[in-house]
Scaffold this active site. Structure first.
Site, PDB file in Angstrom:
ATOM      1  N   CYS A 130      -6.302  89.557   7.657  1.00 52.89           N
ATOM      2  CA  CYS A 130      -7.368  89.307   6.665  1.00 52.89           C
ATOM      3  C   CYS A 130      -7.956  87.909   6.772  1.00 52.89           C
ATOM      4  CB  CYS A 130      -6.838  89.537   5.254  1.00 52.89           C
ATOM      5  SG  CYS A 130      -6.210  91.186   4.986  1.00 52.89           S
ATOM      6  N   HIS A 188     -11.147  85.465  -0.031  1.00 54.76           N
ATOM      7  CA  HIS A 188     -10.765  86.802   0.441  1.00 54.76           C
ATOM      8  C   HIS A 188     -10.618  87.711  -0.773  1.00 54.76           C
ATOM      9  CE1 HIS A 188      -8.870  90.060   2.418  1.00 54.76           C
ATOM     10  NE2 HIS A 188      -7.639  89.757   2.074  1.00 54.76           N
ATOM     11  N   ASN A 248     -10.136  95.607  -0.617  1.00 56.71           N
ATOM     12  CA  ASN A 248      -9.807  94.618   0.406  1.00 56.71           C
ATOM     13  C   ASN A 248     -10.234  95.166   1.772  1.00 56.71           C
ATOM     14  OD1 ASN A 248      -8.548  93.024   2.315  1.00 56.71           O
ATOM     15  ND2 ASN A 248      -6.578  92.924   1.248  1.00 56.71           N
TER      16      ASN A 248
HETATM   17  O1  UT7 Z   1      -4.824  90.833   2.467  1.00 56.97           O
HETATM   18  C1  UT7 Z   1      -3.465  90.853   2.132  1.00 56.97           C
HETATM   19  C2  UT7 Z   1      -3.135  92.188   1.583  1.00 56.97           C
HETATM   20  N1  UT7 Z   1      -2.062  92.225   0.644  1.00 56.97           N
HETATM   21  C3  UT7 Z   1      -2.222  91.897  -0.652  1.00 56.97           C
HETATM   22  O2  UT7 Z   1      -3.250  91.455  -1.088  1.00 56.97           O
HETATM   23  C4  UT7 Z   1      -1.055  92.149  -1.580  1.00 56.97           C
HETATM   24  C5  UT7 Z   1      -0.950  91.160  -2.695  1.00 56.97           C
HETATM   25  N2  UT7 Z   1      -0.241  91.735  -3.813  1.00 56.97           N
HETATM   26  C6  UT7 Z   1      -0.884  92.412  -4.812  1.00 56.97           C
HETATM   27  O3  UT7 Z   1      -2.109  92.508  -4.824  1.00 56.97           O
HETATM   28  C7  UT7 Z   1      -0.044  92.976  -5.926  1.00 56.97           C
HETATM   29  O4  UT7 Z   1       1.284  92.557  -5.765  1.00 56.97           O
HETATM   30  C8  UT7 Z   1      -0.095  94.537  -6.002  1.00 56.97           C
HETATM   31  C9  UT7 Z   1      -1.478  94.982  -6.497  1.00 56.97           C
HETATM   32  C10 UT7 Z   1       0.169  95.125  -4.626  1.00 56.97           C
HETATM   33  C11 UT7 Z   1       0.944  95.048  -6.982  1.00 56.97           C
HETATM   34  O5  UT7 Z   1       0.749  94.450  -8.249  1.00 56.97           O
HETATM   35  P1  UT7 Z   1       2.009  93.857  -9.036  1.00 56.97           P
HETATM   36  O6  UT7 Z   1       1.505  93.415 -10.359  1.00 56.97           O
HETATM   37  O7  UT7 Z   1       2.639  92.819  -8.150  1.00 56.97           O
HETATM   38  O8  UT7 Z   1       2.904  95.119  -9.246  1.00 56.97           O
HETATM   39  P2  UT7 Z   1       4.406  95.374  -8.764  1.00 56.97           P
HETATM   40  O9  UT7 Z   1       4.467  95.503  -7.284  1.00 56.97           O
HETATM   41  O10 UT7 Z   1       5.267  94.357  -9.433  1.00 56.97           O
HETATM   42  O11 UT7 Z   1       4.658  96.788  -9.420  1.00 56.97           O
HETATM   43  C12 UT7 Z   1       4.637  97.002 -10.823  1.00 56.97           C
HETATM   44  C13 UT7 Z   1       4.835  98.469 -11.078  1.00 56.97           C
HETATM   45  C14 UT7 Z   1       5.983  99.077 -10.271  1.00 56.97           C
HETATM   46  O12 UT7 Z   1       6.645 100.002 -11.101  1.00 56.97           O
HETATM   47  P3  UT7 Z   1       8.037  99.594 -11.811  1.00 56.97           P
HETATM   48  O13 UT7 Z   1       8.964  99.248 -10.689  1.00 56.97           O
HETATM   49  O14 UT7 Z   1       7.697  98.437 -12.706  1.00 56.97           O
HETATM   50  O15 UT7 Z   1       8.389 100.841 -12.541  1.00 56.97           O
HETATM   51  C15 UT7 Z   1       5.270  99.825  -9.160  1.00 56.97           C
HETATM   52  O16 UT7 Z   1       6.004 100.923  -8.684  1.00 56.97           O
HETATM   53  O17 UT7 Z   1       3.660  99.207 -10.714  1.00 56.97           O
HETATM   54  C16 UT7 Z   1       4.023 100.301  -9.856  1.00 56.97           C
HETATM   55  N3  UT7 Z   1       2.923 100.578  -8.953  1.00 56.97           N
HETATM   56  C17 UT7 Z   1       1.897 101.393  -9.260  1.00 56.97           C
HETATM   57  N4  UT7 Z   1       1.648 102.139 -10.362  1.00 56.97           N
HETATM   58  C18 UT7 Z   1       0.509 102.861 -10.371  1.00 56.97           C
HETATM   59  C19 UT7 Z   1       2.679 100.057  -7.705  1.00 56.97           C
HETATM   60  N5  UT7 Z   1       1.530 100.552  -7.217  1.00 56.97           N
HETATM   61  C20 UT7 Z   1       1.026 101.386  -8.159  1.00 56.97           C
HETATM   62  C21 UT7 Z   1      -0.133 102.174  -8.226  1.00 56.97           C
HETATM   63  N6  UT7 Z   1      -0.351 102.895  -9.352  1.00 56.97           N
HETATM   64  N7  UT7 Z   1      -1.030 102.223  -7.231  1.00 56.97           N
END
Ligand code: UT7
Length: 330
Positions: free
Chosen positions: A115, A255, A285
């Site tokens: 990215c 980004h 993204n």
């Molecule tokens: O260019 C580089 C590309 N990579 C990135 O940009 C990644 C950067 N990271 C992020 O943008 C965020 O970390 C995410 C959007 C990927 C995730 O957000 P978060 O606030 O860090 O959520 P999390 O990973 O802590 O997950 C929270 C909850 C989890 O459930 P539990 O364990 O709390 O029950 C996940 O399983 O949200 C759940 N979850 C979802 N729920 C509904 C994860 N993805 C989803 C989804 N829909 N798509």
């Protein structure tokens, strides 16, 4: 003529027609429009259809940038394509773009910094011009990141979309274009976001493909933290290196990965959100293409004026990051 600067004299973008909304994703996997909007800021993304691949999007964006700069393809003496999703493993997709655009014999190579690719390549292209080796560079960033996505993995599939953006850089004696830049990487973090199978370390086999090991697996939470730190630290470094302060930055084009990452970065930089360009709601993204697509839209919306300082900052797999200050003007 050897220019001390490399002005951005043209810009263009290309997106696939097909739109996939959050609601459409929520019909197939356990997610919701509300979760995706509040956790990421994304509402919809563009995804390629039949006959669209990295070189077709890159060619369309490149052509628009050449038309915008009002130069003929024969003037271009270097083509750089920032991508981590080439048409084929071999040869470089930059050569396909060069051929499609009729830019005969110019140097052409791909640059993979995920990215961060566009901001990395901007630094490379500017150096090539400043060295006197090249005069006119077509820099395209294009990714079909959805190719690397498992549509059953809600951790990743809601985040990405496809697209391409391009700029033309021309040697100039006016103090325009990139005036300071910083590229960096933390290879220890390579596994935080990676497609395991399909390369030389783990060639794809029918069994691995069945297991979906060719797709990107990601530790989103870890990447989030690194992204905010490195984008804000490197932004501060390039602002200082340009002898500027944050008040001298009229616009930041970051980004477009996650609204919360953008907000946290702006907060650390003490930059009000009015001076931050955001379009990820519509595209998600788009990997290397995200910064040039956003830059194009910022220009189209009249957000950039002659002499403005625009800060570009990005992070991605590798882990890589890059920031630069660009003085806008032709
Ligand atoms: O260019 C580089 C590309 N990579 C990135 O940009 C990644 C950067 N990271 C992020 O943008 C965020 O970390 C995410 C959007 C990927 C995730 O957000 P978060 O606030 O860090 O959520 P999390 O990973 O802590 O997950 C929270 C909850 C989890 O459930 P539990 O364990 O709390 O029950 C996940 O399983 O949200 C759940 N979850 C979802 N729920 C509904 C994860 N993805 C989803 C989804 N829909 N798509």
């Amino acid at each position: 003529m050897m220019g001390r600067y490399a002005a951005i004299t043209g810009w263009g973008m290309a997106l696939p027609e097909r739109v996939i909304t959050n609601a459409e994703l929520a019909r197939n996997i356990d997610t919701s429009d509300e979760w995706i909007r509040t956790r990421t800021g994304i509402a919809e993304r563009r995804v390629v259809g039949p006959g669209e691949y990295t070189s077709t999007l890159a060619t369309a964006a490149g052509l628009r940038a050449l038309q915008c700069a009002e130069i003929t393809p024969s003037k271009v003496d270097l083509v750089i394509l920032a991508t981590c999703t080439p048409d084929r493993p071999f040869p470089a997709t930059a050569c396909t773009v060069q051929s499609n655009l009729g830019i005969s014999y110019a140097g052409a190579f791909d640059l993979n910094a995920a990215c961060s690719g566009f901001v990395y390549a901007l630094s490379v292209a500017t150096s090539m011009i400043q060295s006197g080796a090249h005069h006119t560079v077509l820099l395209v960033a294009a990714d079909i990141f959805t190719h690397l996505i498992n549509w059953q993995d809600r951790n990743t599939c809601v985040l990405f979309g496809d697209g391409a953006g391009a700029v033309v850089l021309q040697a100039s004696d006016k103090p325009l274009g990139l005036i300071s830049s910083k590229i960096g990487a933390w290879g220890n973090g390579e596994d935080l976001m990676a497609a395991e199978a399909g390369g030389t370390r783990l060639p794809a086999t029918p069994e691995l493909l069945r297991q979906g090991r060719q797709y990107v697996a990601m530790n989103g939470r870890e990447i989030f933290k690194h992204a905010v730190r490195w984008m804000s630290d490197s932004s501060q470094q390039v602002i200082a290196a340009a002898n500027l302060t944050i008040d001298d930055i009229q616009l930041i084009v970051p980004h477009q990965a996650n609204m919360r990452i953008i907000e946290a970065t702006a907060k650390r930089l003490e930059l009000p959100l009015e001076r931050v360009f955001v379009n990820l709601e519509r595209y998600g993204n788009t990997s290397a293409a995200s910064v040039p697509i956003a830059l194009c839209e910022a220009v189209e919306q009249g957000r950039l004026h002659e002499g403005d300082h625009v800060l570009l900052t990005a992070f991605g797999g590798g882990l890589t990051w890059a920031s630069s200050v660009v003085r806008w003007g032709q």
